[in-house]
Design a protein around this motif. Structure first.
Motif, PDB file in Angstrom:
ATOM      1  N   LEU A   1       0.843  -1.179   0.000  1.00  0.00           N
ATOM      2  CA  LEU A   1       0.000   0.000   0.000  1.00  0.00           C
ATOM      3  C   LEU A   1       0.882   1.234   0.000  1.00  0.00           C
ATOM      4  CD1 LEU A   1      -2.854   1.315   0.431  1.00  0.00           C
ATOM      5  CD2 LEU A   1      -2.360   1.163   2.852  1.00  0.00           C
ATOM      6  N   ALA A   2       0.744   2.040  -1.006  1.00  0.00           N
ATOM      7  CA  ALA A   2       1.491   3.289  -1.093  1.00  0.00           C
ATOM      8  C   ALA A   2       0.527   4.443  -0.883  1.00  0.00           C
ATOM      9  CB  ALA A   2       2.169   3.408  -2.444  1.00  0.00           C
ATOM     10  N   ILE A   3       0.963   5.426  -0.147  1.00  0.00           N
ATOM     11  CA  ILE A   3       0.138   6.603   0.124  1.00  0.00           C
ATOM     12  C   ILE A   3       0.476   7.664  -0.910  1.00  0.00           C
ATOM     13  CG2 ILE A   3      -0.425   8.404   1.789  1.00  0.00           C
ATOM     14  CD1 ILE A   3      -1.234   5.663   2.775  1.00  0.00           C
ATOM     15  N   THR A   4      -0.541   8.157  -1.598  1.00  0.00           N
ATOM     16  CA  THR A   4      -0.382   9.277  -2.503  1.00  0.00           C
ATOM     17  C   THR A   4      -1.113  10.449  -1.867  1.00  0.00           C
ATOM     18  OG1 THR A   4      -0.376   7.784  -4.400  1.00  0.00           O
ATOM     19  CG2 THR A   4      -0.762  10.121  -4.841  1.00  0.00           C
ATOM     20  N   TRP A   5      -0.359  11.389  -1.360  1.00  0.00           N
ATOM     21  CA  TRP A   5      -0.944  12.527  -0.655  1.00  0.00           C
ATOM     22  C   TRP A   5      -1.526  13.518  -1.664  1.00  0.00           C
ATOM     23  CZ3 TRP A   5      -1.407  11.941   4.426  1.00  0.00           C
ATOM     24  CH2 TRP A   5      -0.572  11.019   5.056  1.00  0.00           C
ATOM     25  N   PRO A   6      -2.680  14.117  -1.376  1.00  0.00           N
ATOM     26  CA  PRO A   6      -3.330  15.055  -2.299  1.00  0.00           C
ATOM     27  C   PRO A   6      -2.694  16.444  -2.239  1.00  0.00           C
ATOM     28  CG  PRO A   6      -4.649  14.830  -0.323  1.00  0.00           C
ATOM     29  CD  PRO A   6      -3.491  13.872  -0.178  1.00  0.00           C
ATOM     30  N   VAL A   7      -1.456  16.531  -2.669  1.00  0.00           N
ATOM     31  CA  VAL A   7      -0.640  17.730  -2.522  1.00  0.00           C
ATOM     32  C   VAL A   7      -1.300  18.975  -3.113  1.00  0.00           C
ATOM     33  CG1 VAL A   7       1.599  18.758  -3.092  1.00  0.00           C
ATOM     34  CG2 VAL A   7       1.463  16.360  -2.417  1.00  0.00           C
ATOM     35  N   PHE A  89     -13.247  -1.488   3.718  1.00  0.00           N
ATOM     36  CA  PHE A  89     -13.101  -0.530   2.618  1.00  0.00           C
ATOM     37  C   PHE A  89     -12.080  -1.069   1.629  1.00  0.00           C
ATOM     38  CE2 PHE A  89     -14.634   2.023   6.115  1.00  0.00           C
ATOM     39  CZ  PHE A  89     -15.551   2.867   5.515  1.00  0.00           C
ATOM     40  N   ARG A  90     -12.291  -0.739   0.351  1.00  0.00           N
ATOM     41  CA  ARG A  90     -11.359  -1.145  -0.706  1.00  0.00           C
ATOM     42  C   ARG A  90     -10.312  -0.059  -0.901  1.00  0.00           C
ATOM     43  NH1 ARG A  90     -11.565  -5.406  -3.104  1.00  0.00           N
ATOM     44  NH2 ARG A  90     -10.538  -4.877  -5.027  1.00  0.00           N
ATOM     45  N   ILE A  91      -9.082  -0.524  -1.057  1.00  0.00           N
ATOM     46  CA  ILE A  91      -7.968   0.354  -1.422  1.00  0.00           C
ATOM     47  C   ILE A  91      -7.297  -0.334  -2.596  1.00  0.00           C
ATOM     48  CG2 ILE A  91      -5.817   1.424  -0.700  1.00  0.00           C
ATOM     49  CD1 ILE A  91      -6.744   1.217   2.169  1.00  0.00           C
ATOM     50  N   GLY A  92      -7.563   0.155  -3.794  1.00  0.00           N
ATOM     51  CA  GLY A  92      -7.030  -0.495  -4.985  1.00  0.00           C
ATOM     52  C   GLY A  92      -7.563  -1.910  -5.081  1.00  0.00           C
ATOM     53  N   GLU A  93      -6.654  -2.876  -5.127  1.00  0.00           N
ATOM     54  CA  GLU A  93      -7.029  -4.286  -5.220  1.00  0.00           C
ATOM     55  C   GLU A  93      -7.205  -4.932  -3.843  1.00  0.00           C
ATOM     56  OE1 GLU A  93      -7.776  -5.821  -8.147  1.00  0.00           O
ATOM     57  OE2 GLU A  93      -7.514  -3.787  -8.928  1.00  0.00           O
ATOM     58  N   PHE A 168     -14.931   8.855   3.015  1.00  0.00           N
ATOM     59  CA  PHE A 168     -13.707   8.119   3.317  1.00  0.00           C
ATOM     60  C   PHE A 168     -13.357   7.176   2.162  1.00  0.00           C
ATOM     61  CE2 PHE A 168     -11.573   4.466   5.524  1.00  0.00           C
ATOM     62  CZ  PHE A 168     -10.378   5.125   5.746  1.00  0.00           C
ATOM     63  N   GLN A 169     -14.360   6.473   1.618  1.00  0.00           N
ATOM     64  CA  GLN A 169     -14.082   5.590   0.481  1.00  0.00           C
ATOM     65  C   GLN A 169     -13.565   6.382  -0.717  1.00  0.00           C
ATOM     66  OE1 GLN A 169     -14.289   1.886   0.086  1.00  0.00           O
ATOM     67  NE2 GLN A 169     -12.892   2.821  -1.367  1.00  0.00           N
ATOM     68  N   ARG A 170     -14.147   7.553  -0.987  1.00  0.00           N
ATOM     69  CA  ARG A 170     -13.649   8.397  -2.089  1.00  0.00           C
ATOM     70  C   ARG A 170     -12.210   8.823  -1.829  1.00  0.00           C
ATOM     71  NH1 ARG A 170     -18.706  10.671  -1.486  1.00  0.00           N
ATOM     72  NH2 ARG A 170     -17.847  12.514  -0.474  1.00  0.00           N
ATOM     73  N   MET A 171     -11.906   9.189  -0.586  1.00  0.00           N
ATOM     74  CA  MET A 171     -10.559   9.604  -0.246  1.00  0.00           C
ATOM     75  C   MET A 171      -9.561   8.460  -0.447  1.00  0.00           C
ATOM     76  SD  MET A 171      -7.928   9.711   2.236  1.00  0.00           S
ATOM     77  CE  MET A 171      -8.663   9.073   3.710  1.00  0.00           C
ATOM     78  N   LEU A 172      -9.962   7.243  -0.098  1.00  0.00           N
ATOM     79  CA  LEU A 172      -9.079   6.083  -0.284  1.00  0.00           C
ATOM     80  C   LEU A 172      -8.791   5.821  -1.752  1.00  0.00           C
ATOM     81  CD1 LEU A 172     -10.499   3.586   2.349  1.00  0.00           C
ATOM     82  CD2 LEU A 172      -8.329   4.829   2.464  1.00  0.00           C
ATOM     83  N   ASN A 173      -9.756   6.124  -2.609  1.00  0.00           N
ATOM     84  CA  ASN A 173      -9.559   5.910  -4.048  1.00  0.00           C
ATOM     85  C   ASN A 173      -8.540   6.880  -4.595  1.00  0.00           C
ATOM     86  OD1 ASN A 173     -11.456   3.873  -4.011  1.00  0.00           O
ATOM     87  ND2 ASN A 173     -13.129   5.210  -4.623  1.00  0.00           N
TER      88      ASN A 173
END
Length: 173
Positions: A1-7, A89-93, A168-173
């Motif tokens: 799991l990699a975090i991509t911050w919404p910079v 919750f789903r995070i990617g796959e 939260f689910q939208r944010m995880l996507n």
């Protein structure tokens, strides 16, 4: 799991983790950020601990497990309204179980999602062992944690739990 911050998101800023937090959490890597999106305010923390190689590592990982929203947030003045249990919750796959809480933050609803997991041979393999029984069962099965991670997200501005969960689910996507 990699975090991509919404910079590029409105009011995005990294949160400086205090020396006290760094010492108490004893993580190998820690990141935190806050931002605004629509009418919502977000604050997210991501911590990771490498494999326990010695007694000190095992102790610090156990101490880190005690830093959970239902313990830390009341200590900072928030009142727990509801422990909503585990939600998936789903995070990617991947699919991960998050403990979900609703706190009162000076009269405003604060929704918090927390997941701690262990990385194993199969990747994100197991929700972090929380009880003596689950730890003993893992030891009996020969399961050893290669590394551990925790993700905690707090959101203000959602009008109810359904809106908070969807956001939260939208944010995880």
């Amino acid at each position: 799991l990699a975090i991509t911050w919404p910079v590029g998101t409105e009011k995005y800023h990294e949160i400086e983790l205090s020396p006290r937090v760094r010492t108490e959490m004893a993580f190998d890597s820690g990141q935190a950020a806050a931002w605004a999106e629509d009418r919502l305010q977000w604050q997210v923390f991501h911590f990771s601990w490498g494999p326990a190689r010695n007694r000190f590592d095992r102790i610090r990982v156990q101490l880190a497990k005690s830093h959970r929203p239902e313990i830390c947030l009341p200590a900072s003045g928030r009142e727990l309204r509801e422990d909503r249990g585990s939600l998936t919750f789903r995070i990617g796959e991947s699919t991960l179980p998050f403990r979900s809480f609703c706190f009162d933050d000076r009269g405003a609803a604060l929704f918090v999602y927390f997941c701690a997991w262990e990385d194993g041979i199969e990747g994100q393999s197991a929700f972090m062992r929380e009880s003596t029984a689950s730890r003993l069962a893992a030891a009996w099965a020969g399961s050893r944690s290669e590394s551990q991670r925790a993700l905690e997200a707090a959101v203000w501005g959602a009008s109810n739990t359904a809106d908070a969960d969807a956001a939260f689910q939208r944010m995880l996507n």
